[in-house]
Design an enzyme around this catalytic site. Sequence first.
Site: not given
Ligand code: F6R
Length: 607
Positions: A2, A27, A74, A100-101, A479, A483, A486, A502, A602
């Site tokens: 949020c 956010r 969010w 927010n929270g 990773e 990517k 998501e 396995h 994010k």
């Molecule tokens: C995936 C992504 C998330 C963040 C995770 C941690 O692309 O961005 O998996 O890596 O939410 O976020 P930070 O690094 O801000 O603690």
Amino acid sequence: MCGIAGYIGPLQAQAVLLVALERLKYRGYDSAGIAINHDGEITCRKSHGKLTDLEKITTLQPVLGHCGIAHTRWATHGIPDSGNAHPHSSGDGSIAVVHNGIIENHQVLRDDLESAGVLFSSQTDSEVIPHLLERHYEGDPLACIRTVLPLLRGSYAFAAVFDQHPGHIYVARQGSPLLIGRGKGQQVLLASDIPALLPHAHEYLQLQDGQLADLSSQEVCISTFSGDTTDLTFLPIELDVEAISKGDFDSFMAKEIAEQPEILQRLLESRLHQGTLAQPDLGIDLRHINHVVFLAAGTSWHAAQLGKRFLEHLARVHVEVDISSEYRYRNPVASGGTLVVAISQSGETADTLASLRLAKSKFIPVISLINVLDSTIGRESDGIMPLLAGPEIGVASTKAYTAQVLALYCFALHVARVKGQLSTSDLSHRIDGLHAIPHLVAETLRASEASITEAAELFTAANGTVFLGRGGEFPTALEGALKLKEISYVHAMGYAGGEFKHGPIALVTPSLPVVCICPRDAMYDKMISNIEEVRARQGRIISVGDADDQSLAQLSDHLFPIQRCHDELLQPLLSILPLQRYAYHIARNRGCDVDQPRNLAKSVTVE
Ligand code: F6R
């Protein structure tokens, strides 16, 4: 999670707040809303879905006024619909609140309010706040907020407008970020993050946990929850609007992938000085460190796994990597010589922050590798290693990941040097080779693009993808899979190559793309065996490998060519690049919004 914003000043608040929400939408983007207090009358506009819907509504029915608050959501409690969109109002409409929270005891508070006859119009935890404020309001908003705060449990940053106090916004913070900005012409702004203060504010301060504020164009008054006034120390805003715009790119993700050579160059300039390492001063004597614990989430956790390999190999230090949401609920053993390294792009991830606090409560020194320096994790760490990646706005982390990997490699070299684990010639070879990294990154991005677009075209409709890697490329597989899933909503899994037989190998069919990360490293032959096993079952092979590897090209349906790094340990920095672009293309082909994937935000500031 949020985003909240506020504005008081000579401009129309609606226009300023919509721009602020645009900057905060990373956010959360389940719904959005604004509330404006115009001469004692509060008007709200809200919409479900992306910000464009709110923009349409406010274009048709503009709200005039110079003082207002705004929110992009969010969803945590209550589905993403317009009823649950903020701002939430008191029953008589005299108070509007954005939050927010999470208010953890919201159910008890709601039951109590409902039994007193209060009608709720949403399913959110946040709505208890305006109703409680209404119940305790006796003419003085600050006194009222001070009465309500002890009733709330959980984390929050909230902003409220009271109809009887036009020109004022009241805010409180406990556990969620909130910044106050000031600009020319008596403008006062408020936002969850610095970009949303631009372009009107030129200085800002972070409200601290346990503080509340009364904001007006005349004055910013900050005090503690218990009523002690606090001195104001505003800092200049150094970010420019250019850094937070897409420029000529169609998305922030595309821009941020393309920025990697430049960002890594900047990072190297900060870490190398006249051929030697120039590590930031962490205030810790690393000679006595014999145990490192990396704590992180998501992509940062993948970078941490590479950090483990670097430190173990180069500095011969015992390393653990823990998911922060797991560590925080364990009872970790604290021994002398342990160092915790929290890794976080945002510096606000709630689980990483909580695990940092747990480590500190056990007197373990904590340093952090963060991109947003003025963040809670940064402030609570004993030392900081800055990532210098610039604002990362695309929800999928790309440039922050490669910056984390490179910064961790430099850190491991530094620890190795301090502990005398590398010979001078070995150290200089590894340092010298770093200068070529930005060029190798640029070249890998350039040379792999054609085969990535071709493969993405063919596999756009595939409903699953497996990523295989071994050694340092196992984190790359994780990773790459993250990517893809998501942003394109394609089911994807990363496996260690040796684990494939396995169980997961049962997934292989002629329609399954299997991405094999196979540079010519120590695990090359083993990865080739993996490829053969997949081919024998008619799976489709996309390989990531050396540009001149003809035999790999022949074994693969598609080869994403990468450059060779001077140090095999650091090769994963290059291997991930084509997989970022592959995910981007698949998502675009499938019509997905790469910057705002569904259900995500994010900055994960709630548990
Ligand atoms: C995936 C992504 C998330 C963040 C995770 C941690 O692309 O961005 O998996 O890596 O939410 O976020 P930070 O690094 O801000 O603690």
